[in-house]
Design an enzyme around this catalytic site. Structure first.
Site, short mmCIF file in Angstrom:
data_model
loop_
_atom_site.label_atom_id
_atom_site.label_comp_id
_atom_site.label_asym_id
_atom_site.label_seq_id
_atom_site.Cartn_x
_atom_site.Cartn_y
_atom_site.Cartn_z
CE LYS A 105 -4.50 0.79 0.32
NZ LYS A 105 -5.54 -0.19 0.02
N1 GLU Z 1 -7.23 0.06 -3.14
C1 GLU Z 1 -7.98 -1.12 -3.44
C2 GLU Z 1 -8.05 -2.02 -2.21
O1 GLU Z 1 -7.93 -1.57 -1.10
C3 GLU Z 1 -7.52 -1.81 -4.70
C4 GLU Z 1 -6.10 -2.26 -4.74
C5 GLU Z 1 -5.64 -2.75 -6.10
O2 GLU Z 1 -6.41 -2.74 -7.04
O3 GLU Z 1 -4.47 -3.15 -6.18
O4 GLU Z 1 -8.31 -3.19 -2.32
#
Ligand code: GLU
Length: 417
Positions: A105
């Site tokens: 993240k």
């Molecule tokens: N931000 C989204 C999540 O928390 C998607 C992450 C992604 O597509 O890699 O799952």
């Protein structure tokens, strides 16, 4: 909102599940800590000629099952620990839906609403420059998260490709279709929330049709979940955003609410509502299904004591604190966790990455069909696990399943010194 460190919550969730996993304490301990953390300061030129400093992070939590994967968030509350937690949740989310990724993240601690489009572009490109040595189509693949979307992903892709002198659209997902984005990606998170709710109500022998629903948070995940639940026959009686909520006993026209929010920036003032209500009132609404779709810690133990829904399906990441989970378990409320219910986003990111690598695009119908297959299969595996392990709730079952999959990958590959 409760002031609880999400990274502590993540560790508690892993400890709760570890009691049911056949693994040594040192193996579990490894799965509570990220493999790598980038903590950086971006210095960016503002439109008025000044230079502003931004704290930015990328956490690569675990790569045992594949390249690191996860979004980038722009929010004033971003901290290193928040990003650690979100990166951990990505690891276990990818394992629950069994797609070949680890977890990561990123985040920048600022409020994007206070900056012009050209400032946002420079901030995003400055972060992309810092990310460049870490990311790559087989290493770490960013995506959208809170307050980021296609525009920011396109900038990241363009910065990376320019610096690397290549074309590599799969280095980031959630792009605009013109830059290699997938059909169905924008709706994917809300779609998996709807699918999880539908499967959950079937599992409980009730059916989603006619179920009353309250949705807390009306951003991308919340608004799409509300519209798709409405379409599936549920009655969405209340929705809210950070400024407050609206209620209509006979059901809101969710498409019209989304249009109103797009125009005015808020759900408040929607002409089809019976009355306005606060976020606290919404969370305590007398409904069949509650969908928290905003940020972490929306429901703490105090709020949980007032929850009257029978089923909670988490569209946000980490909306319930561990204490809230205990209260809801005691009250026999079924909680279907984030790491299944919002996994549609990363699942369609996976499809986007596959399409980018093959330089071949799928129809929206194919994307939605494959997403439905993955979410319903993961749901079935999860409830089997819930029924066969003697665990207190579905979240713990999800973590047991996920931890076992990550541990298997680690064990099978061996530990390179
Ligand atoms: N931000 C989204 C999540 O928390 C998607 C992450 C992604 O597509 O890699 O799952």
């Amino acid at each position: 909102m409760a002031d609880i460190n999400p990274f502590e919550s993540l560790k508690e969730q892993i400890d709760d599940a570890a009691a049911y996993v056949d693994a040594d304490a040192d193996v579990i301990d490894r799965l509570k800590h990220p493999e790598r953390v980038l903590s950086t300061t971006l210095s960016v030129d503002m439109d008025d000629g000044s230079v502003e400093r931004f704290d930015a992070y990328r956490v690569q939590f675990n790569g045992d099952r594949g390249p690191y994967k996860g979004g980038i968030r722009y929010h004033p509350n971003v901290t290193e620990d928040e990003v650690r937690a979100l990166a951990g949740w990505m690891t276990y989310k990818c394992a629950v839906v069994d797609i070949p990724y680890g977890g990561a993240k990123g985040g920048i601690a600022f409020d994007p609403r206070e900056y012009s489009a050209s400032e946002l572009e420079r901030i995003t490109r400055a972060f992309a420059v810092e990310l460049r040595p870490l990311i790559g189509v087989d290493r770490d693949i960013p995506a959208p998260d809170v307050n980021t979307g296609q525009r920011e992903m396109n900038w990241i892709k363009d910065t990376y490709e320019t610096l690397e002198r290549t074309t590599e659209p799969g280095v980031v997902t959630g792009k605009a279709p013109s830059s290699g984005g997938s059909a169905g990606r924008v709706e994917a998170t809300g779609r998996s929330t709807m699918l999880t709710a539908r499967e959950a109500f079937d599992y409980l022998g009730r059916g989603i049709e006619g179920a009353t629903v309250a949705v807390q948070g009306y951003g991308n995940a919340g608004s799409v979940a509300a519209e798709l639940l409405d379409e599936a026959g549920a009655t969405v009686v209340a929705v809210s955003d950070s400024r407050g909520g609206i209620q209509a006993a006979d059901g809101l026209d969710t498409e019209a609410v989304t249009a109103h929010k797009r125009e005015t920036g808020v759900v408040g003032g929607f002409p089809g509502a019976d009355r306005e209500l606060s976020n606290e009132e919404l969370l305590a609404a007398d409904v069949d299904l509650l969908v928290p779709a905003a940020l972490e810690n929306a429901v703490d133990a105090d709020v949980a004591r007032d929850v009257r829904a029978d089923v909670v399906v988490e569209a946000a990441n980490g909306p319930l604190t561990p204490d809230a989970d205990d209260v809801l378990t005691d009250h026999d409320v079924y909680v279907f966790p984030d790491i299944l219910a919002n996994a549609g986003g990363v699942t369609v990111s996976y499809f986007e990455w596959v399409q980018n690598r093959q330089r071949f695009s799928w129809t929206e119908e194919r994307v939605n069909d494959e997403l439905e297959r993955i979410v319903t299969e993961a749901f079935d595996r999860l409830v089997d696990a819930y029924e066969s392990y003697d665990v207190p709730n579905i979240r713990t079952a999800a973590y047991v399943l996920a931890l076992e999959r990550v541990i298997d990958a680690f064990d099978d590959a061996g530990n390179w010194p």
